[in-house]
Write a protein that holds these residues in place. Structure first.
Motif, PDB file in Angstrom:
ATOM      1  N   CYS A  42       0.839  -1.207   0.000  1.00  0.00           N
ATOM      2  CA  CYS A  42       0.000   0.000   0.000  1.00  0.00           C
ATOM      3  C   CYS A  42       0.871   1.253   0.000  1.00  0.00           C
ATOM      4  CB  CYS A  42      -0.946  -0.013   1.211  1.00  0.00           C
ATOM      5  SG  CYS A  42      -2.039  -1.467   1.254  1.00  0.00           S
ATOM      6  N   GLY A  43       0.164   2.397  -0.073  1.00  0.00           N
ATOM      7  CA  GLY A  43       0.862   3.670  -0.086  1.00  0.00           C
ATOM      8  C   GLY A  43       1.432   4.044   1.271  1.00  0.00           C
ATOM      9  N   THR A  44       2.087   5.198   1.301  1.00  0.00           N
ATOM     10  CA  THR A  44       2.709   5.692   2.525  1.00  0.00           C
ATOM     11  C   THR A  44       1.649   5.919   3.603  1.00  0.00           C
ATOM     12  OG1 THR A  44       4.389   6.785   1.177  1.00  0.00           O
ATOM     13  CG2 THR A  44       4.222   7.480   3.462  1.00  0.00           C
ATOM     14  N   HIS A  94      -7.481   5.986  10.945  1.00  0.00           N
ATOM     15  CA  HIS A  94      -8.315   7.063  11.477  1.00  0.00           C
ATOM     16  C   HIS A  94      -7.476   8.342  11.626  1.00  0.00           C
ATOM     17  CE1 HIS A  94     -11.413   9.092  13.751  1.00  0.00           C
ATOM     18  NE2 HIS A  94     -10.539   9.330  14.759  1.00  0.00           N
ATOM     19  N   GLY A  95      -8.070   9.429  11.171  1.00  0.00           N
ATOM     20  CA  GLY A  95      -7.378  10.714  11.252  1.00  0.00           C
ATOM     21  C   GLY A  95      -6.519  10.996  10.049  1.00  0.00           C
ATOM     22  N   TYR A  96      -6.477  10.096   9.078  1.00  0.00           N
ATOM     23  CA  TYR A  96      -5.685  10.285   7.868  1.00  0.00           C
ATOM     24  C   TYR A  96      -6.619  10.315   6.664  1.00  0.00           C
ATOM     25  CZ  TYR A  96      -1.264   9.507  10.306  1.00  0.00           C
ATOM     26  OH  TYR A  96      -0.187   9.615  11.119  1.00  0.00           O
ATOM     27  N   THR A  97      -6.163  10.965   5.605  1.00  0.00           N
ATOM     28  CA  THR A  97      -6.945  11.042   4.379  1.00  0.00           C
ATOM     29  C   THR A  97      -6.017  10.909   3.187  1.00  0.00           C
ATOM     30  OG1 THR A  97      -8.531  12.395   3.132  1.00  0.00           O
ATOM     31  CG2 THR A  97      -6.721  13.562   4.225  1.00  0.00           C
ATOM     32  N   GLY A  98      -6.569  10.632   2.019  1.00  0.00           N
ATOM     33  CA  GLY A  98      -5.766  10.485   0.809  1.00  0.00           C
ATOM     34  C   GLY A  98      -6.085   9.202   0.093  1.00  0.00           C
ATOM     35  N   ASP A  99      -5.241   8.856  -0.900  1.00  0.00           N
ATOM     36  CA  ASP A  99      -5.406   7.628  -1.670  1.00  0.00           C
ATOM     37  C   ASP A  99      -4.542   6.563  -1.013  1.00  0.00           C
ATOM     38  OD1 ASP A  99      -5.554   5.557  -3.465  1.00  0.00           O
ATOM     39  OD2 ASP A  99      -5.189   6.791  -5.247  1.00  0.00           O
ATOM     40  N   ILE A 138      -1.600   5.191  -2.805  1.00  0.00           N
ATOM     41  CA  ILE A 138      -0.464   6.089  -3.091  1.00  0.00           C
ATOM     42  C   ILE A 138       0.138   6.621  -1.797  1.00  0.00           C
ATOM     43  CG2 ILE A 138       0.264   8.207  -4.249  1.00  0.00           C
ATOM     44  CD1 ILE A 138      -2.016   7.766  -6.239  1.00  0.00           C
ATOM     45  N   ALA A 139      -0.677   7.374  -0.999  1.00  0.00           N
ATOM     46  CA  ALA A 139      -0.182   7.927   0.254  1.00  0.00           C
ATOM     47  C   ALA A 139      -1.346   8.427   1.089  1.00  0.00           C
ATOM     48  CB  ALA A 139       0.813   9.056   0.004  1.00  0.00           C
ATOM     49  N   CYS A 140      -1.252   8.291   2.408  1.00  0.00           N
ATOM     50  CA  CYS A 140      -2.226   8.819   3.355  1.00  0.00           C
ATOM     51  C   CYS A 140      -1.567   9.941   4.160  1.00  0.00           C
ATOM     52  CB  CYS A 140      -2.701   7.718   4.315  1.00  0.00           C
ATOM     53  SG  CYS A 140      -3.646   6.393   3.513  1.00  0.00           S
ATOM     54  N   PHE A 141      -2.294  11.047   4.312  1.00  0.00           N
ATOM     55  CA  PHE A 141      -1.771  12.208   5.020  1.00  0.00           C
ATOM     56  C   PHE A 141      -2.632  12.478   6.259  1.00  0.00           C
ATOM     57  CE2 PHE A 141      -0.934  12.663   0.507  1.00  0.00           C
ATOM     58  CZ  PHE A 141       0.449  12.835   0.497  1.00  0.00           C
ATOM     59  N   LYS A 142      -1.981  12.876   7.344  1.00  0.00           N
ATOM     60  CA  LYS A 142      -2.687  13.156   8.571  1.00  0.00           C
ATOM     61  C   LYS A 142      -3.590  14.364   8.387  1.00  0.00           C
ATOM     62  CE  LYS A 142      -2.015  13.669  13.544  1.00  0.00           C
ATOM     63  NZ  LYS A 142      -1.027  13.764  14.646  1.00  0.00           N
ATOM     64  N   GLY A 143      -4.879  14.244   8.805  1.00  0.00           N
ATOM     65  CA  GLY A 143      -5.826  15.327   8.626  1.00  0.00           C
ATOM     66  C   GLY A 143      -5.549  16.496   9.565  1.00  0.00           C
ATOM     67  N   GLU A 144      -6.179  17.649   9.205  1.00  0.00           N
ATOM     68  CA  GLU A 144      -6.006  18.852  10.025  1.00  0.00           C
ATOM     69  C   GLU A 144      -6.726  18.704  11.371  1.00  0.00           C
ATOM     70  OE1 GLU A 144      -6.694  23.709   9.589  1.00  0.00           O
ATOM     71  OE2 GLU A 144      -7.353  22.322   8.007  1.00  0.00           O
ATOM     72  N   CYS A 145      -7.812  17.925  11.389  1.00  0.00           N
ATOM     73  CA  CYS A 145      -8.588  17.764  12.621  1.00  0.00           C
ATOM     74  C   CYS A 145      -9.367  16.457  12.563  1.00  0.00           C
ATOM     75  CB  CYS A 145      -9.551  18.937  12.800  1.00  0.00           C
ATOM     76  SG  CYS A 145     -10.752  19.063  11.431  1.00  0.00           S
TER      77      CYS A 145
END
Length: 446
Positions: free
Chosen positions: A339-341, A363-368, A371-378
């Motif tokens: 899987c992605g990052t 939980h708390g992450y978003t993205g594809d 490809i990659a998951c990024f930590k959400g702002e809130c």
């Protein structure tokens, strides 16, 4: 006698000058051409003047005689051709019409110490006399040049440092020797491969270590005038040396080689073209199958050209160079996460029921997740300012598409509040309409 000749010369010059009416302050003249003359005064200064102006100046002069005031101190006066002529006494210099001063010296004996008399002055006779790096010593006012210790050369021209290596050129040693200067003395030694003569005198030259096998030990042979191991030179290419007998090497061909061991031993193959298809690779002269012993337990080996390629069977996994084992669901996500990052991998199934890895963002992450998951702002409204809400893990206004047509939206405590503006009525969630005249009148009456 010299003074008499000098006096006769002055008389002759003054006589010639008198015939042209030369002024008394001039000592000599000579025609130059084009009605000009060269005039030299008593101070040795020369210049051009026309003959006419020269004669005019001559006629204006009055003949002079010698008196006590005609010439200056330490000067003599002569009357030559009716003209007074002044000159300094010998050993004096200066203007004879003003004053002549005695020079510092006339002879070396008048100078102190080792100084010499040069042009009326006592000077060091060594100044500028000897060459570069040379020493100068005055001996009776005569400079004597010499090279200092450690130097050599022509002291009158230049002295250079003495190179001790010059003691070896030409070499005082004998043939086949090397000359080296040690502590200022040439020392002789034999060149590599040569030895002292039986007399032990290197100066007489050096000789080879040997001329025949008899001069060497029983397990050595005389090769290139040196006692050497015959195995190093008497066996052929690729041959092995078993032993040495009577100064000779006993040679043989190694396994899988053939030929004359004293000439050349040939390998099983020289290239891949010499090998059969079952052993297609020529490795160090032996035909081999490149797959032999290359892959791990349970792995498959295929040749691509002559390169072995190891792989696990389709229903197995593992390291093909170590061991292949039956496939397990956990192998979909281990040891490498497909899987992605920052994405999480779980064994799962696709629509056809085949096993495959399933990628999701935690939980708390978003993205594809592929490809990659990024930590959400809130993750909740409390993480955002009062006028914003946590929507899709971002702090943004909750008013977007929340209120009806013509309605106003205001955010309080992270909640969208919809109201109809003044002059409008209706459901602010759906639509606000302009108020009618009757509604307005009733409103005022009320």
């Amino acid at each position: 006698m010299g003074s008499l000749l000098y006096l006769c010369l002055l008389i002759t010059i003054q006589y010639c000058a008198l015939s042209l009416g030369e002024p008394s302050q001039y000592r000599l003249y000579r025609p130059y051409g084009n009605n000009q003359v060269v005039i030299t005064d008593g101070f040795g200064r020369s210049f051009l003047q026309s003959s006419a102006s020269y004669r005019a100046a001559s006629t204006s002069q009055v003949s002079a005689t010698c008196t006590s005031t005609t010439c200056g101190p330490n000067a003599r006066c002569y009357v030559i051709g009716g003209r007074a002529v002044c000159s300094c006494f010998k050993g004096h210099t200066g203007d004879p019409l003003v004053q002549c001063k005695r020079e510092e010296c006339l002879y070396d004996s008048e100078c102190r110490g080792q100084l010499a008399c040069r042009n009326g002055k006592c000077i060091d006779p060594c100044a500028g006399t000897c060459g570069a790096n040379a020493h100068c010593q005055a001996r009776g006012s005569t400079p004597v040049c010499s090279c200092p210790a450690g130097y050599t050369g022509n002291a009158a021209i230049s002295c250079r440092r003495f190179n001790p290596e010059e003691l070896c050129h030409p070499s005082p040693c004998g043939p086949n020797t090397h000359c080296e200067v040690r502590n200022g003395v040439p020392s002789c030694s034999c060149l590599p491969g040569f030895h002292q003569t039986p007399s032990g005198a290197v100066v007489g030259g050096c000789r080879h270590e040997c001329e025949s096998d008899a001069e060497c030990g029983p397990i050595q042979a005389c090769v290139d005038f040196k006692c050497q191991n015959p195995c190093l030179s008497q066996c052929g290419e690729n041959a092995e040396c078993e032993t040495i007998a009577n100064h000779r090497a006993v040679c043989k061909c190694p396994p899988n080689y053939f030929g004359n061991p004293h000439v050349s031993c040939k390998p099983e193959c020289y290239g891949d073209v010499d090998c059969p298809s079952s052993r297609p690779a020529c490795i160090y002269g032996i035909c081999k199958n490149p797959c032999e012993g290359e892959c791990g337990e349970g792995a498959n080996c295929e040749l691509r050209g002559l390169t072995p390629v190891c792989s696990c069977p389709k229903d197995m996994t593992g390291h093909p160079f170590v061991r292949c084992r039956p496939f397990e669901p956990r192998d979909l996500c281990e040891p490498v996460n497909p899987c992605g990052t920052n994405a999480h991998c779980e064994p799962g199934f696709d629509r056809s029921g085949k096993e495959r890895p399933v990628c999701t963002c935690p939980h708390g992450y978003t993205g594809d997740p592929l490809i990659a998951c990024f930590k959400g702002e809130c993750t909740e409204d409390s993480h955002c300012p009062d006028h914003q809400g946590c929507i899709d893990l971002k702090c943004q206004t909750p008013c977007i598409n929340k209120c009806g047509v013509n309605a106003n939206c205001d955010v309080r405590r992270h909640i969208a509040v919809c109201t109809c503006p003044a002059g409008y009525s209706g459901d602010a969630i759906i639509q606000c309409y302009p108020k009618t005249f009757t509604e307005v009148a009733n409103y005022r009456l009320y």
